[in-house]
Motif scaffolding. Sequence first.
Motif, PDB file in Angstrom:
ATOM      1  N   ARG A  36      -4.376   2.964   1.866  1.00  0.00           N
ATOM      2  CA  ARG A  36      -3.808   2.546   3.135  1.00  0.00           C
ATOM      3  C   ARG A  36      -4.707   1.565   3.861  1.00  0.00           C
ATOM      4  NH1 ARG A  36       0.792   1.837   4.625  1.00  0.00           N
ATOM      5  NH2 ARG A  36       0.281   2.272   6.813  1.00  0.00           N
ATOM      6  N   LEU A  37      -5.450   0.775   3.105  1.00  0.00           N
ATOM      7  CA  LEU A  37      -6.236  -0.280   3.724  1.00  0.00           C
ATOM      8  C   LEU A  37      -5.312  -1.281   4.404  1.00  0.00           C
ATOM      9  CD1 LEU A  37      -8.823  -1.073   0.898  1.00  0.00           C
ATOM     10  CD2 LEU A  37      -9.353  -0.124   3.143  1.00  0.00           C
ATOM     11  N   PRO A  38      -5.796  -1.978   5.438  1.00  0.00           N
ATOM     12  CA  PRO A  38      -4.988  -3.044   6.032  1.00  0.00           C
ATOM     13  C   PRO A  38      -4.632  -4.097   4.987  1.00  0.00           C
ATOM     14  CG  PRO A  38      -6.868  -2.516   7.425  1.00  0.00           C
ATOM     15  CD  PRO A  38      -7.071  -1.794   6.139  1.00  0.00           C
ATOM     16  N   CYS A  77      -7.683  -7.006   5.866  1.00  0.00           N
ATOM     17  CA  CYS A  77      -8.854  -6.539   5.128  1.00  0.00           C
ATOM     18  C   CYS A  77      -9.218  -7.541   4.039  1.00  0.00           C
ATOM     19  CB  CYS A  77      -8.579  -5.173   4.499  1.00  0.00           C
ATOM     20  SG  CYS A  77      -9.963  -4.536   3.524  1.00  0.00           S
ATOM     21  N   THR A 403      -9.336   6.084  10.980  1.00  0.00           N
ATOM     22  CA  THR A 403      -7.977   5.564  10.851  1.00  0.00           C
ATOM     23  C   THR A 403      -7.585   4.844  12.120  1.00  0.00           C
ATOM     24  OG1 THR A 403      -7.371   7.400   9.395  1.00  0.00           O
ATOM     25  CG2 THR A 403      -5.570   6.152  10.386  1.00  0.00           C
ATOM     26  N   TYR A 407      -3.850   2.618   9.338  1.00  0.00           N
ATOM     27  CA  TYR A 407      -4.634   2.147   8.203  1.00  0.00           C
ATOM     28  C   TYR A 407      -5.970   2.872   8.139  1.00  0.00           C
ATOM     29  CZ  TYR A 407      -1.393  -1.811   8.172  1.00  0.00           C
ATOM     30  OH  TYR A 407      -0.268  -2.594   8.130  1.00  0.00           O
ATOM     31  N   THR A 408      -6.474   3.036   6.913  1.00  0.00           N
ATOM     32  CA  THR A 408      -7.788   3.632   6.713  1.00  0.00           C
ATOM     33  C   THR A 408      -8.861   2.558   6.813  1.00  0.00           C
ATOM     34  OG1 THR A 408      -6.932   5.358   5.252  1.00  0.00           O
ATOM     35  CG2 THR A 408      -9.273   4.830   5.070  1.00  0.00           C
TER      36      THR A 408
END
Length: 526
Positions: A36-38, A77, A403, A407-408
Motif C-alpha cells: 500500500r505504498l503511495p 513514492c 499510515t 498508504y503505508t
Amino acid sequence: MTPATLIILVATLLVIFLFKKKRVRLFQQQCESHRRLPPGPPTLPIIGNMHQMIWHKPAVFHWIHRLLEEMETDIMCLRLGETHVIVVKCPMIARKLMRKNDAVLASRPTTFASGAFSFGYKGTVLTPYGEQWKKMRQVLTCEVLTSSMDRRLHHLRKEEYNYLVRYINNMARPSNLVDIRHVAQNFCCNIIRMFVFGKRYFSDDIPASSSSGPGRDEAAHVSALFTALNHLYSFCVSDYFPILIGLDLEGHEMVTRNVLRVLNRIHDPIIEKRLRERSMKLEKGGKKKEARDFLDVLVYLEDADGQQLLSLQEIRAQTMEMMLATIDNPSNVVEWALAEMMNNPEIMQKAMDELDDVVGKDRLVEESDIPRLNYLKSCIREAFRLHPYHALNVPHVAMADTTVAGYTIPKNSHIILSRLGLGRNPKIWNEPLEFRPERHLNTTNVILTEPDLRFISFSSGRRGCPGILLGTSVTMMLFARMLQGFTWTKPSRAHSISLQEGISNLSLVEPLVLHAKPRLATHLYI
C-alpha cells in the motif's frame, strides 16, 4: 545522457551488484510487505528510480513535480536505492503527516553534506532524532532564542536596519542602480553575524558605524553559506548508496569540503578566541558576565557540575546552523516580492500608501509598526507561497512504519513536503501563478506563518523553526525599510522584469537590479 552521467550510473550499478547482491531478496520481501505504498513511477531492481533522478540533474525537483502532475496524485513514492522517498503536495495530507505523525517523523537523513556541516551531527537542524538533538534543541530554545536575549540584542537589529538604509543610499549615488539580491543577502548575513558574533565585519579594523560594503571575507562568507544551502539534501547519489562515498562521482564532496574550509577559516578564530576568554576569566575567578551575543551563550553554558556544557564541535555546529537557517528565505522572498511589484505597480502603490498611513515620512519604520502593516505582510506571504527558495522542504525520516491517507509509509522513508506543490496547488489557490497579496487579507492581523500548511514559510512541528519571531522581524524590516526609504523603478530599457526561475533553486535566474531614489528627509539616511 552525458559521459559523466553514464559513468555515475554504470559505477552505481556495478558497485551495488558487487557489494549488495545478498540484500536483494530481503529488499524484495520488504517491498511485498508494503503493497500500500503511495503511487510512483516504475522502478528497476536495486536502483529503483535512481537512473531517472540522475538523468534529470540538476533540476531534480522539476522532474518530481512533473511526475506528480502526470500521475495526478497529491502523494508519490520514489525509490532511490533502498530508500523510499515520499513527496506530498496536498495540505490535508501534509497536516496529517506533520501533526498526527509528528513524533514518528521527527528524524533527519544522514548525508555526506549534512554530516559535514553539522560536524558529525552535533547541532540541531541537521541532526537525526536522539539525545544529541534533544540536548541542542533545548539549548537553542531555552538559552539562545529566548525573549530576554531578544530584548538584549534588539539594539543590534536596530543598528542593522539603520545601516541598511545608509548602505542603499550610498550604493545608489553613482548611477541609482541597486542590486537587490546583493543588498538582501548581505543584510541577512549582517544580522545573523551581529547576533552570533556581535559584529558585522570579520575585520576588527572596520568600525561598526561604517557604511562601507562587505569586504573580501564577508563576500566569501555569503557565497559559502548559499553554496552550502544548495548542496544540503541535493539528491546526491552517495546519499542513497553510502558505499560510494569517497569516489566523489559528482564532485559533491569536493564542493562541501571547500565550503567548509572557507567557513571554518572565518568562524573558528572567533570561536576559539571566546573560549580562551572564558578560560582566562574562570582562572581569575571572574563572575559570569551577561551574554553579548549568541556565541557568548553557547560558550558560557555550564552543566550541573559547573563544567562547560558544550564541546567545541557542538559550538561550531550550532553556530553554522544558525547562519544557514537565517539567510535564504528572507533575502529570496523580498527580492521576489519587489520583482513582482515592479510588474504590478498598483500593488506597489498600495504598499507605499500603507507605509505612509501607518508610519508617515518623518521617521523610519520600526519593528513595533509591523502588526499594523497588513498589506506588506500579505505581499510577503504571497511571495512565500509563490516563490520559495527551495522547491522541497528539508526531509523528515520515519522512525517507524506509519499510515497516512490510506498508504503505508515504511520505516526509514524520507518524507518531503513540496513547497512548490503546496503553494501552487490549483485545488487550494485560485489562479495560483498570479501574485495577488489580497488573497491573504482575511484577518485583522496577518501573520507570516501558515499553520494549515497551504504553503510553507517557516517549518512547524517538532522539527519546526524555533526562530519564527526573529525570522518575521528580519524579513519584514528588510522589506519595509527598502520600500519606505526609496522609490524603486525599473532600469530605463526594461519594459518588465523577467520572472524566470533558476535551475537548481527557485531564486530569480538573474539578480534583480533596480533604480533607487530616496523619498524621505535627508537626515533619515545619516
